[in-house]
Scaffold this active site. Sequence first.
Site, mmCIF file in Angstrom:
data_model
loop_
_atom_site.group_PDB
_atom_site.id
_atom_site.type_symbol
_atom_site.label_atom_id
_atom_site.label_comp_id
_atom_site.label_asym_id
_atom_site.label_seq_id
_atom_site.Cartn_x
_atom_site.Cartn_y
_atom_site.Cartn_z
ATOM 1 N N GLY A 165 88.392 75.280 49.958
ATOM 2 C CA GLY A 165 87.383 74.530 50.697
ATOM 3 C C GLY A 165 87.743 74.190 52.132
ATOM 4 C CB THR A 166 89.920 75.746 54.749
ATOM 5 O OG1 THR A 166 89.448 77.088 54.612
ATOM 6 C CG2 THR A 166 91.231 75.582 54.005
ATOM 7 C CG ASN A 167 85.313 78.327 55.984
ATOM 8 O OD1 ASN A 167 85.677 78.254 57.147
ATOM 9 N ND2 ASN A 167 85.429 79.435 55.285
ATOM 10 N NE ARG A 174 84.345 81.308 29.131
ATOM 11 C CZ ARG A 174 85.490 80.920 28.554
ATOM 12 N NH1 ARG A 174 85.460 80.115 27.512
ATOM 13 N NH2 ARG A 174 86.636 81.328 29.043
ATOM 14 C CB ILE A 187 76.237 88.659 43.839
ATOM 15 C CG1 ILE A 187 77.375 89.529 44.401
ATOM 16 C CG2 ILE A 187 74.887 89.157 44.357
ATOM 17 C CD1 ILE A 187 77.437 89.555 45.906
ATOM 18 C CG LEU A 188 73.754 83.347 45.766
ATOM 19 C CD1 LEU A 188 73.203 82.584 46.964
ATOM 20 C CD2 LEU A 188 74.166 82.381 44.660
ATOM 21 C CG ASN A 211 79.026 84.772 53.068
ATOM 22 O OD1 ASN A 211 79.684 83.943 52.435
ATOM 23 N ND2 ASN A 211 79.456 86.016 53.235
ATOM 24 C CG HIS A 251 82.920 89.048 55.303
ATOM 25 N ND1 HIS A 251 83.247 89.102 53.966
ATOM 26 C CD2 HIS A 251 83.453 90.173 55.868
ATOM 27 C CE1 HIS A 251 83.935 90.203 53.720
ATOM 28 N NE2 HIS A 251 84.070 90.877 54.859
ATOM 29 C CG ASP A 282 79.852 90.660 52.741
ATOM 30 O OD1 ASP A 282 79.601 89.450 52.707
ATOM 31 O OD2 ASP A 282 80.872 91.161 52.231
#
Length: 218
Positions: free
Chosen positions: A14-16, A62, A93-94, A108, A110, A151
């Site tokens: 979680g650095t971003n 799961r 992926i959504l 997003n 990348h 992406d």
Amino acid sequence: MPVKKIAVLISGSGTNLQVIIDAILQKKLNAEIKIVISNNKDAYGLVRAEKQGIKNMFISTRDLTCEEYSEKLLEIFNKEEIDFVVLAGFLKILSKDLVMQYKNRIINIHPSLIPSFCGKGYYGIKVHEKAIEYGVKVTGATVHFVDENADTGPIIEQRAVDVDDFDTAKSLQQKVLVIEHEILVSSLKKLCNDELKVIGRRVIKKGDKDEKSIDKRI
């Protein structure tokens, strides 16, 4: 201008996420993080959210298909009245349905200059390993809108760094991380200030003097 409500999706440290939290605290962003969601129960990003009193939750993947998982997310987004979604190291992926309902409202980050070293299988340190292996002299980071593929959405912002002769994947990752943080905040600021317009695959600033001519060319 109303404060924008954002959801941040994470899978790791979680650095971003922390960069977004800090930018909001410093009043650099017209935004409020309404919820942080992780598909990894051990993600440290959940701890970061908890420390700031931000609602957070783990939702396991799961036994859930992509569509079922995305449906759960969509229910939460609607309940929290989310304006924008940030994928900050979210390794899933959504569904196409979720992406279409939130078209040009999901971004997003990348760690490469898309379209290089991106797509399925390119995440984390693997991206930088491939850049070193290929021998590129320049790499960087990209913030883009999310579409139904990995992406491939319209690019909002990119920034480059030089790859030095003796860089390793680890050292390169650290160099790229610095600019990741910078362009994530920069892009999110433009988004929350309603400054962006998408024309085809091009993301431009609203009111740009060439906006009409770009529209015609596309």
